[in-house]
Design an enzyme around this catalytic site. Structure first.
Site, PDB file in Angstrom:
ATOM      1  N   ARG A  23      30.830  41.268  45.725  1.00  0.00           N
ATOM      2  CA  ARG A  23      29.912  40.683  46.488  1.00  0.00           C
ATOM      3  C   ARG A  23      29.773  39.139  46.032  1.00  0.00           C
ATOM      4  O   ARG A  23      29.768  38.256  46.694  1.00  0.00           O
ATOM      5  CB  ARG A  23      28.475  41.095  46.203  1.00  0.00           C
ATOM      6  CG  ARG A  23      28.255  42.358  47.327  1.00  0.00           C
ATOM      7  CD  ARG A  23      26.921  43.092  47.041  1.00  0.00           C
ATOM      8  NE  ARG A  23      26.965  43.672  45.635  1.00  0.00           N
ATOM      9  CZ  ARG A  23      27.487  44.956  45.242  1.00  0.00           C
ATOM     10  NH1 ARG A  23      28.157  45.516  46.167  1.00  0.00           N
ATOM     11  NH2 ARG A  23      27.464  45.315  43.980  1.00  0.00           N
ATOM     12  N   THR A  24      29.679  38.950  44.797  1.00  0.00           N
ATOM     13  CA  THR A  24      29.702  37.721  44.146  1.00  0.00           C
ATOM     14  C   THR A  24      30.995  36.678  44.530  1.00  0.00           C
ATOM     15  O   THR A  24      30.815  35.719  45.170  1.00  0.00           O
ATOM     16  CB  THR A  24      29.382  37.557  42.846  1.00  0.00           C
ATOM     17  OG1 THR A  24      28.200  38.137  42.513  1.00  0.00           O
ATOM     18  CG2 THR A  24      29.133  36.184  42.144  1.00  0.00           C
ATOM     19  N   LYS A  55      48.588  36.319  28.115  1.00  0.00           N
ATOM     20  CA  LYS A  55      49.495  35.704  27.038  1.00  0.00           C
ATOM     21  C   LYS A  55      48.857  34.809  25.979  1.00  0.00           C
ATOM     22  O   LYS A  55      49.499  34.067  25.147  1.00  0.00           O
ATOM     23  CB  LYS A  55      50.522  34.809  27.784  1.00  0.00           C
ATOM     24  CG  LYS A  55      51.110  35.409  28.963  1.00  0.00           C
ATOM     25  CD  LYS A  55      52.457  34.443  29.265  1.00  0.00           C
ATOM     26  CE  LYS A  55      51.694  33.752  30.555  1.00  0.00           C
ATOM     27  NZ  LYS A  55      52.888  33.110  31.192  1.00  0.00           N
ATOM     28  N   ARG A  76      32.885  34.041  36.215  1.00  0.00           N
ATOM     29  CA  ARG A  76      32.202  35.215  35.642  1.00  0.00           C
ATOM     30  C   ARG A  76      33.128  35.681  34.434  1.00  0.00           C
ATOM     31  O   ARG A  76      34.406  35.762  34.724  1.00  0.00           O
ATOM     32  CB  ARG A  76      32.254  36.269  36.845  1.00  0.00           C
ATOM     33  CG  ARG A  76      31.709  37.533  36.218  1.00  0.00           C
ATOM     34  CD  ARG A  76      31.332  38.675  37.242  1.00  0.00           C
ATOM     35  NE  ARG A  76      30.223  38.433  37.721  1.00  0.00           N
ATOM     36  CZ  ARG A  76      29.667  39.277  38.710  1.00  0.00           C
ATOM     37  NH1 ARG A  76      30.379  40.441  39.150  1.00  0.00           N
ATOM     38  NH2 ARG A  76      28.539  38.879  39.230  1.00  0.00           N
ATOM     39  N   HIS A 106      22.826  35.272  35.350  1.00  0.00           N
ATOM     40  CA  HIS A 106      23.319  35.572  36.758  1.00  0.00           C
ATOM     41  C   HIS A 106      22.805  34.611  37.711  1.00  0.00           C
ATOM     42  O   HIS A 106      21.978  35.222  38.497  1.00  0.00           O
ATOM     43  CB  HIS A 106      23.871  36.696  37.162  1.00  0.00           C
ATOM     44  CG  HIS A 106      24.691  36.938  38.372  1.00  0.00           C
ATOM     45  ND1 HIS A 106      25.023  35.988  39.270  1.00  0.00           N
ATOM     46  CD2 HIS A 106      25.248  38.103  38.569  1.00  0.00           C
ATOM     47  CE1 HIS A 106      25.773  36.376  39.947  1.00  0.00           C
ATOM     48  NE2 HIS A 106      26.051  37.896  39.705  1.00  0.00           N
TER      49      HIS A 106
END
Length: 154
Positions: A23-24, A55, A76, A106
């Site tokens: 969703r986000t 890496k 995120r 959030h």
């Protein structure tokens, strides 16, 4: 699925997700496209295949590199405080939007929750001394109760 304009035409959003999100991630990408812009998506999670973090590249270096191609970053990350660290770091020049940092913040979800409550109740954002002044059935202070796994939920 209708609506939008081109106010972000020729702008590019970096969608950088080190945690799974449907969703986000999709909401930011769809919003950018509806406003005429485009996006680059980087999957930095364990199964991701588009991030140099596998890496050993640091989060800060990844964001600095993407800033060469993009106008804003949505990030995120599973580590609490990581988004703030990147956004306030010495190397970051362009805006960084917090799309969740572990069990920390959030804020975009909080804004959506706030809007949804007001929209569903038909409330106005016009307030007078803490009381809603909209012409509807609800007046006075609004009490919101949060239920569920508040420690791990968003």
């Amino acid at each position: 699925s209708k609506g939008g304009d081109d106010r972000l035409k020729h702008k590019v959003l970096a969608s950088v997700f080190y945690e799974a999100s449907t969703r986000t991630s999709c909401s930011f990408q769809a919003a950018m496209m509806r406003l005429g812009g485009t996006f680059l998506h980087v999957d930095g999670g364990k199964g991701g295949n588009t991030s140099a973090s596998k890496k050993g590249e640091s989060l800060e270096d990844t964001i600095r590199c993407l800033e060469c191609y993009t106008d804003v970053t949505v990030l995120r990350h599973p580590t609490t405080g990581s988004v703030q660290q990147v956004a306030l770091g010495d190397g970051t020049v362009k805006p960084v939007i917090n799309a969740g940092d572990g069990v920390g913040e959030h804020p975009t979800q909080a804004l959506l929750d706030f809007f949804t409550i007001f929209d569903e109740l038909g409330l106005s954002l016009d307030v007078d001394n803490g009381n809603n002044t909209a012409d509807n059935s609800h007046t006075g202070p609004l009490v919101v109760v949060l239920l569920g796994d508040l420690k791990h939920g968003r």
